[in-house]
Design a protein around this motif. Structure first.
Motif, PDB file in Angstrom:
ATOM      1  N   UNK A   1       0.825  -1.216   0.000  1.00 55.88           N
ATOM      2  CA  UNK A   1       0.000   0.000   0.000  1.00 55.88           C
ATOM      3  C   UNK A   1       0.856   1.262   0.000  1.00 55.88           C
ATOM      4  N   UNK A   2       2.095   1.170  -0.446  1.00 49.51           N
ATOM      5  CA  UNK A   2       3.030   2.298  -0.363  1.00 49.51           C
ATOM      6  C   UNK A   2       2.824   3.336  -1.458  1.00 49.51           C
ATOM      7  N   UNK A   3       2.296   2.915  -2.597  1.00 55.10           N
ATOM      8  CA  UNK A   3       2.190   3.805  -3.739  1.00 55.10           C
ATOM      9  C   UNK A   3       3.449   3.895  -4.573  1.00 55.10           C
ATOM     10  N   UNK A   4       4.503   3.178  -4.171  1.00 55.54           N
ATOM     11  CA  UNK A   4       5.768   3.215  -4.916  1.00 55.54           C
ATOM     12  C   UNK A   4       5.616   2.429  -6.218  1.00 55.54           C
TER      13      UNK A   4
ATOM     14  N   UNK B   1       0.097   6.820  -5.707  1.00 56.26           N
ATOM     15  CA  UNK B   1      -1.018   7.259  -4.866  1.00 56.26           C
ATOM     16  C   UNK B   1      -0.483   7.510  -3.457  1.00 56.26           C
ATOM     17  N   UNK B   2      -1.280   8.167  -2.645  1.00 52.70           N
ATOM     18  CA  UNK B   2      -0.903   8.481  -1.263  1.00 52.70           C
ATOM     19  C   UNK B   2      -0.775   7.178  -0.468  1.00 52.70           C
TER      20      UNK B   2
ATOM     21  N   UNK C   1      -1.135   4.157   1.834  1.00 54.54           N
ATOM     22  CA  UNK C   1      -2.255   3.690   2.649  1.00 54.54           C
ATOM     23  C   UNK C   1      -3.606   3.836   2.008  1.00 54.54           C
ATOM     24  N   UNK C   2      -3.699   4.582   0.909  1.00 52.27           N
ATOM     25  CA  UNK C   2      -5.005   4.828   0.289  1.00 52.27           C
ATOM     26  C   UNK C   2      -5.481   3.661  -0.573  1.00 52.27           C
ATOM     27  N   UNK C   3      -4.547   2.933  -1.188  1.00 50.83           N
ATOM     28  CA  UNK C   3      -4.903   1.865  -2.108  1.00 50.83           C
ATOM     29  C   UNK C   3      -3.978   0.675  -1.914  1.00 50.83           C
ATOM     30  N   UNK C   4      -4.395  -0.443  -2.495  1.00 51.60           N
ATOM     31  CA  UNK C   4      -3.545  -1.631  -2.595  1.00 51.60           C
ATOM     32  C   UNK C   4      -3.072  -1.747  -4.040  1.00 51.60           C
ATOM     33  N   UNK C   5      -1.764  -1.899  -4.232  1.00 47.02           N
ATOM     34  CA  UNK C   5      -1.227  -2.161  -5.561  1.00 47.02           C
ATOM     35  C   UNK C   5       0.028  -3.007  -5.396  1.00 47.02           C
TER      36      UNK C   5
END
Length: 229
Positions: free
Chosen positions: A89-92, A127-128, A130-134
């Motif tokens: 969930x880091x957005x990296x 993404x910010x 914690x906002x999403x799972x990728x």
């Protein structure tokens, strides 16, 4: 044709194991339960386990900012925690996509330093945190580097002493040098048609997201450890 190995663990026992197909087509070497495979993303659970072991010993906290341990990672004006890396969930941005954009092929030699340098040049997140799972391979390479920062050991050395040796997983390691010869390993192939195959070369010298080498008896020991720690 290329094949696979199968193991079934029931309760605390390996009750079935067998190899199917070939570990090496050129020399007609069959797979057996002892054949060693490159485990790709199955590797990630061991990287995660290493991090949790260090947290349990008070060497780090899961909600620490990753830049506390990785000074090379750019300040992207967001707090990215170890927990974000563990949970994807880091957005990296993902390392394989970044490498592909840079012109690197998956059958090129890919080192840990290569991945670290490309992550260290990032200017933004997807993404910010914690906002999403990728799903993120980058996060698990970074976790491997956090293990190194905290312990002074590579992920390979730390997991060998803290996980694999204690469990008797003597055929298991993070394969972080593509030049290293590993006896009894299987090779990977691409299917061309119904009867023909080509070599699918993996020249990885990077660990954390991938590159675990192991076999059925050793993985059974890992599974059985969850029944009796």
């Amino acid at each position: 044709s290329p094949g696979c190995t199968v193991g079934i663990v029931r309760n605390d026992s390996l009750i079935f194991s067998k190899g199917y197909g070939m570990a090496n087509l050129e020399y007609a070497i069959p797979n057996t339960p002892a054949t060693i495979f490159h485990m790709a993303s199955v590797s990630k659970q061991f990287t995660g386990y290493a991090i949790v072991l260090l947290a349990a010993k008070g060497k780090l906290q899961l909600d620490d900012d990753v830049r506390k341990y990785l000074s090379w990672f750019p300040d992207l004006k967001e707090k990215i925690t170890i927990r974000h890396l563990l949970n994807h969930t880091s957005g990296i941005r993902d390392q394989w996509q970044l490498l592909a954009i840079s012109g690197t092929r998956l059958d090129d030699v890919i080192t840990q330093d290569h991945v670290v340098k490309i992550l260290g040049r990032q200017k933004a997140l997807n993404f910010k945190p914690g906002e999403k799972y990728s799903y993120s391979n980058s996060g698990y390479t970074m976790l491997a580097e956090i293990v190194k920062s905290v312990t002074g050991q590579t992920l390979r050395a730390f997991t060998d002493s803290a996980i694999f040796k204690p469990l008797g997983m003597n055929s298991t390691h993070f394969h972080d040098n593509y030049n290293e010869i590993e006896k009894n390993r299987s090779y990977s192939y691409n299917r061309i048609d119904s009867v023909n195959f080509s070599n699918s070369v993996l020249s990885y010298s990077n660990a954390g997201a991938t590159s675990l080498f192991t076999n059925i008896p050793d993985l059974a020991k890992w599974v059985m450890n969850f029944y009796q720690h």
